[in-house]
Motif scaffolding. Sequence first.
Motif, mmCIF file in Angstrom:
data_model
loop_
_atom_site.group_PDB
_atom_site.id
_atom_site.type_symbol
_atom_site.label_atom_id
_atom_site.label_comp_id
_atom_site.label_asym_id
_atom_site.label_seq_id
_atom_site.Cartn_x
_atom_site.Cartn_y
_atom_site.Cartn_z
ATOM 1 N N MET A 114 0.981 32.796 57.977
ATOM 2 C CA MET A 114 0.775 31.612 57.119
ATOM 3 C C MET A 114 0.900 32.040 55.573
ATOM 4 O O MET A 114 1.210 32.352 55.291
ATOM 5 C CB MET A 114 -0.795 31.646 57.687
ATOM 6 C CG MET A 114 -2.229 30.754 57.057
ATOM 7 S SD MET A 114 -3.357 31.173 57.563
ATOM 8 C CE MET A 114 -3.823 32.637 56.220
ATOM 9 N N ARG A 115 0.879 30.394 55.442
ATOM 10 C CA ARG A 115 1.252 29.913 53.880
ATOM 11 C C ARG A 115 0.509 29.786 53.395
ATOM 12 O O ARG A 115 -0.191 28.129 54.039
ATOM 13 C CB ARG A 115 2.892 29.651 53.733
ATOM 14 C CG ARG A 115 3.396 29.689 52.249
ATOM 15 C CD ARG A 115 4.749 29.434 52.954
ATOM 16 N NE ARG A 115 5.970 30.326 52.346
ATOM 17 C CZ ARG A 115 7.134 29.648 53.348
ATOM 18 N NH1 ARG A 115 7.460 28.988 53.873
ATOM 19 N NH2 ARG A 115 7.705 30.631 53.036
ATOM 20 N N ILE A 116 0.591 30.385 52.185
ATOM 21 C CA ILE A 116 -1.077 29.300 51.578
ATOM 22 C C ILE A 116 -0.551 29.596 49.878
ATOM 23 O O ILE A 116 0.118 30.278 49.044
ATOM 24 C CB ILE A 116 -2.170 30.115 51.451
ATOM 25 C CG1 ILE A 116 -2.491 30.722 52.869
ATOM 26 C CG2 ILE A 116 -3.705 29.543 50.695
ATOM 27 C CD1 ILE A 116 -3.648 32.176 52.874
ATOM 28 N N ILE A 117 -0.524 27.489 49.659
ATOM 29 C CA ILE A 117 -0.624 27.654 48.118
ATOM 30 C C ILE A 117 -1.526 27.481 47.685
ATOM 31 O O ILE A 117 -2.502 27.223 47.942
ATOM 32 C CB ILE A 117 0.209 26.384 48.323
ATOM 33 C CG1 ILE A 117 1.459 25.836 49.707
ATOM 34 C CG2 ILE A 117 0.506 25.882 47.358
ATOM 35 C CD1 ILE A 117 2.437 26.340 49.051
ATOM 36 N N ALA A 118 -1.803 28.185 46.481
ATOM 37 C CA ALA A 118 -2.591 28.247 45.254
ATOM 38 C C ALA A 118 -2.336 26.994 44.523
ATOM 39 O O ALA A 118 -1.327 28.278 43.663
ATOM 40 C CB ALA A 118 -2.766 29.754 45.328
ATOM 41 N N CYS A 119 -2.278 26.258 44.000
ATOM 42 C CA CYS A 119 -1.782 25.341 42.730
ATOM 43 C C CYS A 119 -3.123 25.804 41.997
ATOM 44 O O CYS A 119 -4.125 25.528 41.612
ATOM 45 C CB CYS A 119 -2.363 23.484 43.113
ATOM 46 S SG CYS A 119 -1.785 23.093 44.570
ATOM 47 N N TYR A 120 -2.028 25.780 40.524
ATOM 48 C CA TYR A 120 -2.983 26.172 39.424
ATOM 49 C C TYR A 120 -2.613 24.536 38.106
ATOM 50 O O TYR A 120 -1.228 25.067 37.684
ATOM 51 C CB TYR A 120 -2.807 27.631 38.679
ATOM 52 C CG TYR A 120 -2.050 27.985 38.720
ATOM 53 C CD1 TYR A 120 -0.476 28.582 39.373
ATOM 54 C CD2 TYR A 120 -1.205 28.151 36.975
ATOM 55 C CE1 TYR A 120 0.038 28.913 38.945
ATOM 56 C CE2 TYR A 120 0.380 28.892 36.810
ATOM 57 C CZ TYR A 120 0.577 29.792 37.666
ATOM 58 O OH TYR A 120 1.893 30.106 37.117
ATOM 59 N N LYS A 121 -3.085 24.930 36.420
ATOM 60 C CA LYS A 121 -3.075 24.029 35.693
ATOM 61 C C LYS A 121 -2.863 26.024 34.342
ATOM 62 O O LYS A 121 -3.358 26.199 34.982
ATOM 63 C CB LYS A 121 -3.524 23.339 35.602
ATOM 64 C CG LYS A 121 -3.620 22.152 34.466
ATOM 65 C CD LYS A 121 -3.810 21.045 34.286
ATOM 66 C CE LYS A 121 -3.357 20.377 32.949
ATOM 67 N NZ LYS A 121 -4.232 19.195 33.083
ATOM 68 N N TYR A 122 -2.025 25.397 34.007
ATOM 69 C CA TYR A 122 -2.226 25.896 32.509
ATOM 70 C C TYR A 122 -2.861 25.444 31.415
ATOM 71 O O TYR A 122 -1.913 24.282 30.937
ATOM 72 C CB TYR A 122 -0.928 26.524 32.095
ATOM 73 C CG TYR A 122 -0.428 28.061 31.555
ATOM 74 C CD1 TYR A 122 -1.330 29.219 31.736
ATOM 75 C CD2 TYR A 122 0.503 28.005 30.687
ATOM 76 C CE1 TYR A 122 -0.889 30.128 31.182
ATOM 77 C CE2 TYR A 122 1.150 29.424 29.641
ATOM 78 C CZ TYR A 122 0.204 30.336 29.970
ATOM 79 O OH TYR A 122 0.535 31.397 29.437
ATOM 80 N N VAL A 123 -2.989 25.791 30.808
ATOM 81 C CA VAL A 123 -4.544 24.378 30.063
ATOM 82 C C VAL A 123 -4.574 25.521 28.628
ATOM 83 O O VAL A 123 -4.189 26.843 28.429
ATOM 84 C CB VAL A 123 -5.888 24.573 30.455
ATOM 85 C CG1 VAL A 123 -5.235 23.409 31.507
ATOM 86 C CG2 VAL A 123 -6.814 25.716 31.025
ATOM 87 N N LEU A 124 -4.942 24.927 28.172
ATOM 88 C CA LEU A 124 -4.864 25.696 26.480
ATOM 89 C C LEU A 124 -6.985 26.106 26.656
ATOM 90 O O LEU A 124 -7.345 25.524 27.149
ATOM 91 C CB LEU A 124 -5.294 24.503 25.066
ATOM 92 C CG LEU A 124 -4.137 23.915 24.903
ATOM 93 C CD1 LEU A 124 -3.613 22.670 23.641
ATOM 94 C CD2 LEU A 124 -3.511 25.004 24.066
ATOM 95 N N ASP A 125 -6.745 27.412 26.046
ATOM 96 C CA ASP A 125 -7.851 27.744 26.267
ATOM 97 C C ASP A 125 -9.443 27.164 24.919
ATOM 98 O O ASP A 125 -9.084 26.895 23.915
ATOM 99 C CB ASP A 125 -7.895 29.665 25.283
ATOM 100 C CG ASP A 125 -9.353 30.309 25.780
ATOM 101 O OD1 ASP A 125 -10.100 30.272 25.978
ATOM 102 O OD2 ASP A 125 -9.257 31.624 25.971
ATOM 103 N N GLU A 126 -10.565 26.965 25.567
ATOM 104 C CA GLU A 126 -10.712 25.641 25.547
ATOM 105 C C GLU A 126 -11.477 26.588 24.399
ATOM 106 O O GLU A 126 -11.920 25.626 22.682
ATOM 107 C CB GLU A 126 -11.923 25.086 26.431
ATOM 108 C CG GLU A 126 -12.897 26.242 26.789
ATOM 109 C CD GLU A 126 -12.188 26.683 28.279
ATOM 110 O OE1 GLU A 126 -11.204 26.106 28.556
ATOM 111 O OE2 GLU A 126 -13.136 27.324 28.750
#
Lengths: 257, 430
Positions: free
Chosen positions: A1-13
């Motif tokens: 099984m292959r799982i994709i975890a998408c993420y965004k790199y953001v500024l630390d608020e």
Amino acid sequence: MRIIACYKYVLDEQDLKINPENKTLATDRAAWKISDYDRNAIEEAVRIKEQLGATVVALTAGPAQAKASLKDALARGSDEGIFIQEDALRGADPAVTARILARAIEKIGDCDLVFCGEGASDDYAQQVGPRLAVLLGWPVVTYVNRTQLEGSLLKAERKLDNGMELVEIELPTVVTVTGDINVPRIPSLKQIMSAGKKPMQTWTLADLGITPDQIVSNLRNESVKGAVVERKRQIFKGDPVETVSQVVAALIKEGTI
Amino acid sequence: MSEEKFDCIIVGAGPAGSTAAYELARQGLEVLLVEKGDKPGSKNMMGGRLYCYSLHRIIPNFWEEAPVERRVEKEELSFLTEHGAMTISLDNEVLGEAPSHSYVVLRADFDAWLAGKAEEAGAMIATGIRVDDLLWAGGKVCGIKAGEDEILSDVVIAADGVNSLLAQRAGLRGELRPEHVSVGAKSVIALPEKTIEDRFCLRGNEGAARLFVGAGTKGAPGGGFLYTNKESVSFGLVFNLGALIKAGVSVAEAVEDFKFHPAIRPLLEGGEVVEYSAHLVPEAGLAMKPRLFTGGMLVAGDAAGFVINTGFMVRGMDLAVTSGALAAKAVIAAKEKGDFSADTLKIYEDFLRQSHVYSDLEAYKNVPELLEEPDMYTTLPALVVDILTDLFKVKGNPPERVQKMVMRHIRQKTSFWKLAKIGWKGARSI
């Protein structure tokens, strides 16, 4: 099984400052981080991997500096990291991001499950997950608070405003997770060390067969400004017994208690 | 993976640790640099000044690429009474001549840059990791323990700061003594670039460094500092911890009151505090130096107590850089020999002895005694401020001869004998 975890790199608020003159955000001193709910997405993917066995691919797209995030994503337990580098993605609208991620997921191939955060901790548009599902032609389950995987059947608990909804769905599917679904791990020394040795790839839009005209945002960000809430500066003076009840009445009126 | 072994593990990504990591990685050694803060520099603090000569020897002209704030070309030392100040001010472009010049730096930026250089050179960096203990084998240090993880190495360099847990765990030092350390409280106060240049009479990239003796610390041993960054000033107080406990002064209150001193207030007017921090500073020099090596381990930087406070300047980072580089040199020598025992690693202390670190510490070793002198913070500032006040004030009375006036102030405030004693201590220590 292959799982994709998408993420965004953001500024630390936490590091954002508001320029007092024009209320614009001063971002020059702000550090970057993996968006909070996306950490939950990675964690959930890694937990399933640890229980049932799977390969977790951490996937992100953004301008060059986002590449630095791969090591963190891998230290959090992902097996592989893929970064799609495109400077035009700075402030891109969610439709564009979803298009790029969808194409990348197709290129990776043979995926069963995609996790996204419910929304990014910067703009919190909550769109990438659902849009991604449409582009992939998969179902989507949003605001998921708990997952349980039985074979190719995913049982998910959705957290809604007025209750919980239990959903059963056949893979493949896209799942967006809430911040309550788990507590993302703090990578240990060995996890950080091993991150440097895991496979990392950087792709360009050309690698995905995407042309520049396909990433033109329909949404244009005019400005982002800080909201400054003035304090009410109400002062109650006089006899303590009376004043206290006035204060309590005022607080009740404001809905704070 | 668990069998992996490093040539050297360095704990603490401050100037000592990052310099050591950089030097070792450049020589092709397998290096792991472990930092407790989320980023190198995030746990570090100092007044804000880096003397350049030592890092220049390792990364020539580093200031051209490093995040530095302003080049110090103006030195000021002020003696403060409650209402007055007597300031010695030196403007000299010579102060800005490379490489014996100094820069004001913000540690969060600077330390991250230096650690980045080490990473570029090939060191592996792990941040957000607290090292809990050392690993031992055959009476020698052979690695570190962080949480559940145990990582092996030939040598560990403890560059983990003033309150070095590792030096303590290795039995190289005992508990810190209050009189050996100072506590520094610092605010970074944002001001427009133009305002800073106007207020401190600076042009372009020039910077000012100011030290304050006297009323700022409410008469307790210690001092105030103010350094100009590009768009902020670093401002605060440093107290000897032992004296602070005796004097019963609240640091936070003293800093707040100090901001309203007539000599300080106009400098900070309209500024906004954007950062607040406090840190311990080792100040006893050689008197607090731990043992610097044991089998499989070296101690560098603040962890070794390598800070010099002369009363008119405070130096720590430059010594940290040199000690980090020399620790790396010792590790390389030990690796060539294939022996990491205390007998081999003691070469580190020889290197330090041949370097400026020991000669500087030796030269200023009596200063702490001078700085303990309570009269330095009360009587002396009052003396200079009051004498000069009488000198410049026109009262319309028959004038008092200057010599007589000076004598009167000395007799009122102290005695010739006491002054001579301080003078002697001063002459002996600096």
